[in-house]
Scaffold this motif. Structure first.
Motif, PDB file in Angstrom:
ATOM      1  N   ASN A  35      49.420  34.797  41.606  1.00 40.41           N
ATOM      2  CA  ASN A  35      48.019  34.847  42.011  1.00 40.41           C
ATOM      3  C   ASN A  35      47.442  36.133  41.439  1.00 40.41           C
ATOM      4  OD1 ASN A  35      45.556  35.278  43.235  1.00 40.41           O
ATOM      5  ND2 ASN A  35      46.242  34.758  45.296  1.00 40.41           N
ATOM      6  N   PRO A  36      46.626  36.052  40.380  1.00 41.54           N
ATOM      7  CA  PRO A  36      46.155  37.271  39.725  1.00 41.54           C
ATOM      8  C   PRO A  36      45.108  38.045  40.510  1.00 41.54           C
ATOM      9  CG  PRO A  36      45.131  35.353  38.718  1.00 41.54           C
ATOM     10  CD  PRO A  36      46.150  34.833  39.698  1.00 41.54           C
ATOM     11  N   HIS A  37      44.584  37.459  41.580  1.00 38.18           N
ATOM     12  CA  HIS A  37      43.499  38.109  42.308  1.00 38.18           C
ATOM     13  C   HIS A  37      43.989  39.144  43.315  1.00 38.18           C
ATOM     14  CE1 HIS A  37      40.855  35.259  40.400  1.00 38.18           C
ATOM     15  NE2 HIS A  37      41.559  34.257  40.898  1.00 38.18           N
ATOM     16  N   ASN A  38      45.129  38.856  43.983  1.00 44.14           N
ATOM     17  CA  ASN A  38      45.622  39.825  44.969  1.00 44.14           C
ATOM     18  C   ASN A  38      47.142  39.785  45.164  1.00 44.14           C
ATOM     19  OD1 ASN A  38      46.021  37.457  46.433  1.00 44.14           O
ATOM     20  ND2 ASN A  38      44.258  37.799  47.782  1.00 44.14           N
ATOM     21  N   GLY A  39      47.823  38.943  44.396  1.00 45.05           N
ATOM     22  CA  GLY A  39      49.276  38.887  44.478  1.00 45.05           C
ATOM     23  C   GLY A  39      49.828  38.106  45.647  1.00 45.05           C
TER      24      GLY A  39
END
Length: 357
Positions: free
Chosen positions: A112-116
């Motif tokens: 998930n590149p937005h928040n891991g």
């Protein structure tokens, strides 16, 4: 006596696998092929005590299944699930794995590149349960490396992530174990395979859309390639390297980022014809004590070491105080190299355990 029979003489190392994508599926046969080495060198044989996936659910096998036995099945995941007990959720999966003797979580879930998340939460839970954790997932490391390392130290366990940046290339381990006090001042690198391949194909006459489609056919580019082409993948890797090699406290949003979206085919081809191809370059250095990190398209001069980065080849050059420039090259990366990065971290965890005794 067969290799499997020999390896079974050693005590089991019980593993939990969270995620069963390409890397996990490459890791299992790699583990099986190294059973004899693991037994002779480290005195263990690997068994799988749990497998959890978002789509299939979470399963624990109380005795654990030897990887060689698992690989004899036509569909290892189906067989494991059928032979195991289903667990309600990821947190309970970690606790149940701990209860049956698992000591390492191998976290290989989707980025998930937005928040891991939710991988970040899984890793926190595992460290708090006093499990060592190995991950190939960039997200949790890019967003919370310092926190997770502190949590691991507090609980006297290990958190390792070699495979998050350049697959199995021993970059993070190299800096930690073989270059003590070398004084890394900066790095420059080609870290994103998709952008390098797409640019090289445009240089050969493909349109952007054709280059993306071909990269997808080869299994290099994702269905949505713009996370790579807009520089986010490279920014996350740059974050990890800046924080690890240069003692930074950066997040991906703090990286100065520019992708290749706005480059025209004419500009790309003209630069290549002049012998200075454009590539998506990651770099970081300290200027007057301030850590600056960026990802952006740059022309690679003819005498630049990054010219080694042809096709899908990855390159990183470290500038150091004691050893000058050190360059590492990974040729034609594939999922097996990522799986090897996980295996190398497993070996490191075990060696560190023995050294601490």
């Amino acid at each position: 006596m067969s290799e499997y029979s020999l390896s079974a003489l050693f005590p089991p190392l019980r593993l939990l696998l969270l995620g069963y994508g390409h890397v996990a599926q490459a890791l299992l046969p790699l583990l099986a092929s190294r059973c004899e080495w693991l037994g002779n060198e480290l005195g263990i044989h690997p068994v799988i005590s749990g497998i959890g996936t978002r789509s299939r659910g979470y399963y624990i096998h109380h005795q654990g299944i030897d990887v060689n036995v698992l690989l004899h099945e036509k569909n290892p995941l189906d067989w494991f699930c059928g032979a195991s007990s289903r667990i309600d959720n990821a947190e309970a999966f970690i606790q149940a794995g701990k209860a049956v003797g698992a000591s390492i979580l191998v976290e290989l879930t989707t980025l998930n590149p937005h928040n891991g998340q939710p991988a970040l939460m899984h890793i926190r839970n595992a460290l708090q349960a006093r499990l060592d954790v190995i991950t190939a997932n960039k997200g949790p490391v890019a967003y919370a490396q310092s926190e997770l390392q502190s949590l691991a130290r507090y609980h006297n366990v290990q958190f390792r992530f070699e495979a998050t940046v350049m697959d199995g290339l021993p970059l993070i381990n190299l800096a930690q174990f073989t270059l003590p006090a070398v004084g890394i001042r900066s790095f420059r690198a080609l870290l994103n395979t998709t952008s390098s391949l797409v640019l090289s194909m445009i240089e050969q006459g493909y349109s952007l859309d054709e280059a993306i489609a071909r990269a997808q056919q080869l299994g290099i580019a994702e269905t949505d390639p713009w996370y790579d082409l807009d520089g986010w993948d490279a920014a996350m890797k740059t974050t990890i390297l800046a924080n690890t090699l240069l003692q930074g406290e950066l997040t991906p949003q703090m990286i100065e980022r520019e992708g290749i979206r706005d480059l025209t085919p004419d500009d790309i081809c003209a630069a290549s014809s002049a012998g200075t191809p454009i590539r998506l370059v990651s770099q970081a250095n300290r200027t007057h004590g301030v850590l600056i990190a960026e990802v952006r398209p740059r022309k690679i001069n003819k005498d630049d070491i990054l010219q080694l980065g042809k096709g899908t080849t990855g390159v990183i050059s470290l500038e150091t105080e004691a050893m000058g420039a050190i360059t590492l090259v990974e040729h034609e990366s594939a999922v097996l190299q990522t799986a090897y990065g996980v295996l190398s971290d497993l070996v490191t965890v075990l060696r560190n355990r023995y050294a601490a005794r």
